[in-house]
Write a protein that holds these residues in place. Structure first.
Motif, PDB file in Angstrom:
ATOM      1  N   TYR A  63      -2.482  50.117 -31.212  1.00  0.00           N
ATOM      2  CA  TYR A  63      -3.436  49.445 -30.372  1.00  0.00           C
ATOM      3  C   TYR A  63      -4.838  50.046 -30.500  1.00  0.00           C
ATOM      4  O   TYR A  63      -5.034  51.125 -30.549  1.00  0.00           O
ATOM      5  CB  TYR A  63      -2.862  49.229 -28.977  1.00  0.00           C
ATOM      6  CG  TYR A  63      -1.919  48.439 -28.684  1.00  0.00           C
ATOM      7  CD1 TYR A  63      -1.430  47.207 -29.264  1.00  0.00           C
ATOM      8  CD2 TYR A  63      -0.882  49.210 -27.664  1.00  0.00           C
ATOM      9  CE1 TYR A  63      -0.295  46.795 -29.235  1.00  0.00           C
ATOM     10  CE2 TYR A  63       0.363  48.168 -27.261  1.00  0.00           C
ATOM     11  CZ  TYR A  63       0.442  47.209 -28.056  1.00  0.00           C
ATOM     12  OH  TYR A  63       1.733  46.520 -27.943  1.00  0.00           O
ATOM     13  N   ARG A 101      -4.442  47.201 -20.828  1.00  0.00           N
ATOM     14  CA  ARG A 101      -3.264  47.844 -20.205  1.00  0.00           C
ATOM     15  C   ARG A 101      -3.718  48.789 -19.158  1.00  0.00           C
ATOM     16  O   ARG A 101      -2.910  49.865 -18.719  1.00  0.00           O
ATOM     17  CB  ARG A 101      -2.290  48.263 -21.089  1.00  0.00           C
ATOM     18  CG  ARG A 101      -1.690  47.169 -21.889  1.00  0.00           C
ATOM     19  CD  ARG A 101      -1.107  47.637 -23.257  1.00  0.00           C
ATOM     20  NE  ARG A 101      -0.590  46.505 -23.913  1.00  0.00           N
ATOM     21  CZ  ARG A 101      -1.200  45.820 -24.870  1.00  0.00           C
ATOM     22  NH1 ARG A 101      -2.491  45.781 -25.187  1.00  0.00           N
ATOM     23  NH2 ARG A 101      -0.739  44.885 -25.597  1.00  0.00           N
ATOM     24  N   ASN A 102      -5.084  49.187 -18.852  1.00  0.00           N
ATOM     25  CA  ASN A 102      -5.625  50.138 -18.266  1.00  0.00           C
ATOM     26  C   ASN A 102      -5.115  51.430 -18.585  1.00  0.00           C
ATOM     27  O   ASN A 102      -4.879  52.735 -17.983  1.00  0.00           O
ATOM     28  CB  ASN A 102      -5.231  49.929 -16.745  1.00  0.00           C
ATOM     29  CG  ASN A 102      -5.803  50.858 -15.708  1.00  0.00           C
ATOM     30  OD1 ASN A 102      -7.183  51.146 -15.926  1.00  0.00           O
ATOM     31  ND2 ASN A 102      -5.309  51.266 -14.626  1.00  0.00           N
ATOM     32  N   LEU A 103      -5.065  51.694 -20.013  1.00  0.00           N
ATOM     33  CA  LEU A 103      -4.539  53.051 -20.603  1.00  0.00           C
ATOM     34  C   LEU A 103      -5.929  53.591 -21.217  1.00  0.00           C
ATOM     35  O   LEU A 103      -6.565  52.763 -22.038  1.00  0.00           O
ATOM     36  CB  LEU A 103      -3.674  53.143 -21.746  1.00  0.00           C
ATOM     37  CG  LEU A 103      -2.260  52.227 -21.297  1.00  0.00           C
ATOM     38  CD1 LEU A 103      -1.286  52.094 -22.451  1.00  0.00           C
ATOM     39  CD2 LEU A 103      -1.661  53.432 -20.480  1.00  0.00           C
TER      40      LEU A 103
END
Lengths: 586, 586
Positions: B162, B170-172
């Motif tokens: 990604y 995805r809040n990553l």
């Protein structure tokens, strides 16, 4: 009084309900069990299978109720919720009732799906124990399974390193295992996609035997399959010894018994024979035993759990994994055949949401908001999608069982939508009930309970889809056409060669056919919704589980090891270090 | 009355003793515990650590007795047997006594060594539960550990697949893990040499991240080390979050907290905080908690177990793994430093057999008959070998503790041999007692019990070997010279570079030094017996356990994953399918 499921999260309902949950001692009194028959494990307990089945052997069996479903969305349509809600509803009607469900795998629990404890007022408690390991059965299976692989690879190393004379000194004969034909693998109970394919044994003479290997998810282990179908401890021991772990260079099977590890594997599994007892949120008893996935394994709770539950309860509800094409087909043609038990009725869990998806509604993706089609009335999509329900009704009817369709209610469902499903279901010859167990617990499941009680009074002319005498390829063809609605079956040359071998070898004459297929479609292609037409089922391999006595045709691209997504559930799980409580399970 | 250990096998004694073993409820009465403090698990139970330590917080501690040993033969010299025998002896003297031992690993139990339940009349019961998984702590550690690795490898896959934008959805955030600098591994609790080195992640985009990896034995997990040294649940949670699983491409540590998996790992370990209570064959209480190996880890039962045991018992006996150079050194400089507890005495377990080996006797090989030198009187070999005992006495004395030498009696020992050991031990300033607990249980351990009671009346001027301010390399030099008797230490360039980094980084200022060394010699070379002279300790690497707060210098060729031999114990283990009993444990 039900909890307000529209305001409280499942773990909050669980916590409230757990405050008054029966202790192991209270369960003993409530269920009329003897002292030694209840084995406490913290707040929950196991039941001593051998003692109970022996004491109650002359008692007549209760009514045997199966719960299955239509083809689900990836969110699941509430089959466990319906199982628990039905038990609560039957309990409200004053019946002596219980259920058997499967133990959830750590894989989905830590990944996207979350726990499988039901929901709302139809919840399995205590939720933390249920979600995180219970009384250790999956760990026992994992250890027993991996010990088998340790024995296999170490034996290959020693046979490579030692002469026949040196082996004889250790009282070992050369098994002459073919390293290109090893069947056994390792297991772990998480979604560990990085272990799907590994090279192991890298190093020197004493670093094992180098070969390709893999890890599958623990619940797909043949040992889990064996636990689900074994009749008792002796049967378990015998089946474990028959597992084929590899073939020798002449093509003969090498078993765990050949490795002299079957006894120790059974020792690790000695406690798994005893089902665990937990509770619904309304304090009806629920046995949890075995936990095989239904797309890659039998997908049922165990024969052992059903055997004692049918002695203990007047109404016993058992769940089959996924939809009727998989879960019910395996319940019908494998589990019931192995156990000799006959169901009185099967409940087909249905949601308006899933039916709309089958009617052509947009994709349903876990973790993303539901498209509007699913939250507003849409009779067109629904009517088209009902074909999927009718197909599943017909599958169940082929066994001689008249199903009860349960509409698992969502607050967005409209009266018109519910009436439409009911009309079609009844036209197809099924009973139908709306059930609001999620919202109202047992009070919400009374219509369903009454329909089930009513159905249990009917005589069932139960018949298997095929006799065991039928050759494997013919059976698969029959399942594909009659159950899945395919036009036929295509075999890869490898799969066909294996099938011919199994058909001609009398050692496999009494083996069951255990289909491996996606649960997201009646076909092998998870993208084909509704009732797919004009397709052929591709079989790419046939696995043999010689201990479980399964021949497993592998269709489509089903994986024995799921993958962990980019936003897994474990991100939100933690422990309150002052109370010891687990937070974030859902 | 003791059982006839010359005629009965250990499992037979266990079965006889288990018939009258206290139930969890009886233990509660006997030990004066509250209802909720005892958590039953079948025939055994866990003790609720947090409740007990809170209720007894103002009670003074009992006497704190450590058990260690001389350098053992590969057969072991009966340290657990002595621990259990001493407890039985103190019990016969009417004392309120208990012990803490480690949970055995499935690796040795299924391999050559067999179970670690003591022996004869100094036996831990129930033997089956003790030997095969107990209340599941090692499984919990294994699952928590492997979940960390699942999180790590899946994260590496997703970061590869990604873009930053896709990750942000995805809040990553991108952790940018360096695939060549991954520290975390997988664990399994068997001797699986074939998994020492693997290539994982073979396949496509969604099959994980391809890299070299390995499986270590579960008891060598940092989580096991953390369980052994954590003071309570909050400390456990904090330490788990600090584990360094890898480094990013800039060299910064990546922790379990960065992976957002530390909470879920703690959730899997939530029950491990509570020690398990089992029994000696004479029904004295034994806590079992944590199970780290001593050659590759701290090798002690837990601080938590000692903390509650010292509140519950007037005399509490705790075992240190292997000999005083390893087990006692770690007890002294790590465990006691972390806990703040001070021992009253240390018992050095000795056998005539091992001393003869150190005097130059022939090789002792598990599974083969003992050479004649060990079964007949041989004062010459014995006298030469006593140097090893004297060395261990001196190690213990350096801590300020005056040891008690326990001669663990074998029926082949002669009076002259025993008298010689006693004379040397007493000349070296130690108390000395012959103990026949194997043959006679507590009655046979009265001399030992009396010597220990006597020693407990002495004031101990307890002092650590080094202050935490001392730089790492200086500490290792001190341990090598003062404890092992080496002339010095040599470092590989890699190990030295790491050591310098740890010395200069204040983040590691309060870390303990956790030596990794063979237990079969005072040196790093298992073949050097007695008291090796003129040698240098080679350090080839330094591992960091940031959660446990250990810096681990790796000496010699210690492996974190043992291998399964050609005649492993699992060959002889089975289950009696009519009674459910496990057969063949020894």
């Amino acid at each position: 009084m039900a909890y307000d499921a529209t305001k409280l999260k499942d773990y909050q309902i669980a916590e409230l309900a757990e405050a008054n949950m029966p202790t192991p001692g209270q369960w003993r009194e409530k269920l009329g069990l003897e002292k030694d028959e209840v084995i406490p494990y913290g707040r929950i307990c196991k039941l001593d299978f051998m003692k109970i089945i022996d004491r109650l052997r002359n008692r007549p069996n209760g009514k045997y109720i199966n719960v299955t479903a239509i083809t689900p969305t990836p969110l699941g349509e509430g089959k466990t919720t319906t199982t628990l809600g039905l038990v609560e509803g039957l309990g409200k009607r004053g019946m002596n009732v219980g259920a058997a469900i499967r133990q959830p795998s750590g894989g989905p629990t830590m990944n996207i799906k979350g726990t499988a404890a039901g929901g709302g007022n139809a919840l399995a408690i205590p939720m933390t124990e249920f979600s995180l390991g219970l009384t250790g059965d999956i760990n026992d299976i994992m250890n027993a399974h991996n010990l088998g692989m340790v024995a296999l690879n170490a034996r290959m190393q020693h046979e490579r390193n030692y002469s026949d004379e040196e082996l004889a000194k250790r009282n070992l004969r050369r098994l002459d295992i073919d390293p290109t034909n090893v069947q056994w693998n390792w297991v772990i109970d998480f979604c560990a996609q990085g272990l799907r394919k590994i090279i192991m044994g890298i190093g020197g003479r004493t670093d094992g035997y180098m070969m390709e290997s893999k890890f599958n998810i623990a619940v797909s282990s043949e040992l889990m399959a064996i636990l689900a179908v074994a009749r008792d401890l002796q049967d378990l021991r015998e089946r474990i010894g028959k597992i084929i772990v590899a073939y020798d260079k002449k093509g003969n099977p090498v078993t765990t018994e050949d490795l002299e590890v079957a006894g120790a594997m059974t020792a690790f599994m000695r406690n798994t024979i005893n089902p665990t007892l937990i509770s619904t949120a309304e304090y009806q008893p629920v046995l949890v035993h075995a936990g095989p996935f239904a797309n890659i394994a039998i997908g049922q709770s165990s024969i052992i759990a059903d055997r004692i539950a049918l002695k203990m309860f007047d109404y016993h509800v058992t769940e089959s994994g996924f939809a009727a094409d998989i879960g019910f087909e395996k319940f019908w043609n494998v589990k019931c055949r192995f156990s000799g038990l006959v169901p009185n009725v099967s409940v087909i869990t249905t949601t308006i949401r899933a039916l709309k998806m089958h009617g052509g509604g947009p994709k349903v993706v876990p973790g993303r908001p539901l498209p509007e089609e699913y939250t507003r009335q849409n009779l067109e999509l629904l009517e088209k999608g009902i074909a999927n329900l009718l197909h599943h009704i017909n599958i169940v009817k082929k066994s001689g069982v008249i199903p009860v369709v349960c509409i698992n209610a969502f607050y967005t469902d409209t009266k018109e939508e519910i009436a439409m499903v009911r009309r079609y279901a009844e036209q197809a010859g099924a009973r139908c009930a709306l059930s609001e167990h999620w919202l109202k617990g047992g009070e919400g499941a009374l219509e369903l309970a009454d329909a089930v009680i009513d159905a249990c009074n009917e005589k069932v002319d139960f018949k298997y889809l095929y006799p065991l005498e039928m050759p494997l390829r013919q059976r698969v063809e029959l399942i594909a056409k009659e159950v899945y609605g395919a036009d036929g079956v295509s075999w890869t040359p490898e799969a066909e060669a294996k099938a011919k071998m199994f058909e001609s070898n009398p050692a496999y004459a009494d083996f069951a056919t255990m289909m491996v297929k996606t649960h997201l479609s009646l076909s092998h292609d998870p993208n084909l919704k509704g009732v797919p037409k004009g397709w052929v089922l591709p079989v790419r391999d046939v696995l043999v589980f010689a201990g479980a006595k399964f021949l497993c045709p592998m269709t489509g691209s089903i994986m024995m090891m799921p993958g962990t997504g980019s936003d897994p559930a474990f991100r939100r799980i933690d422990v309150d270090t002052t109370t010891g409580k687990v937070l974030g399970l859902f």
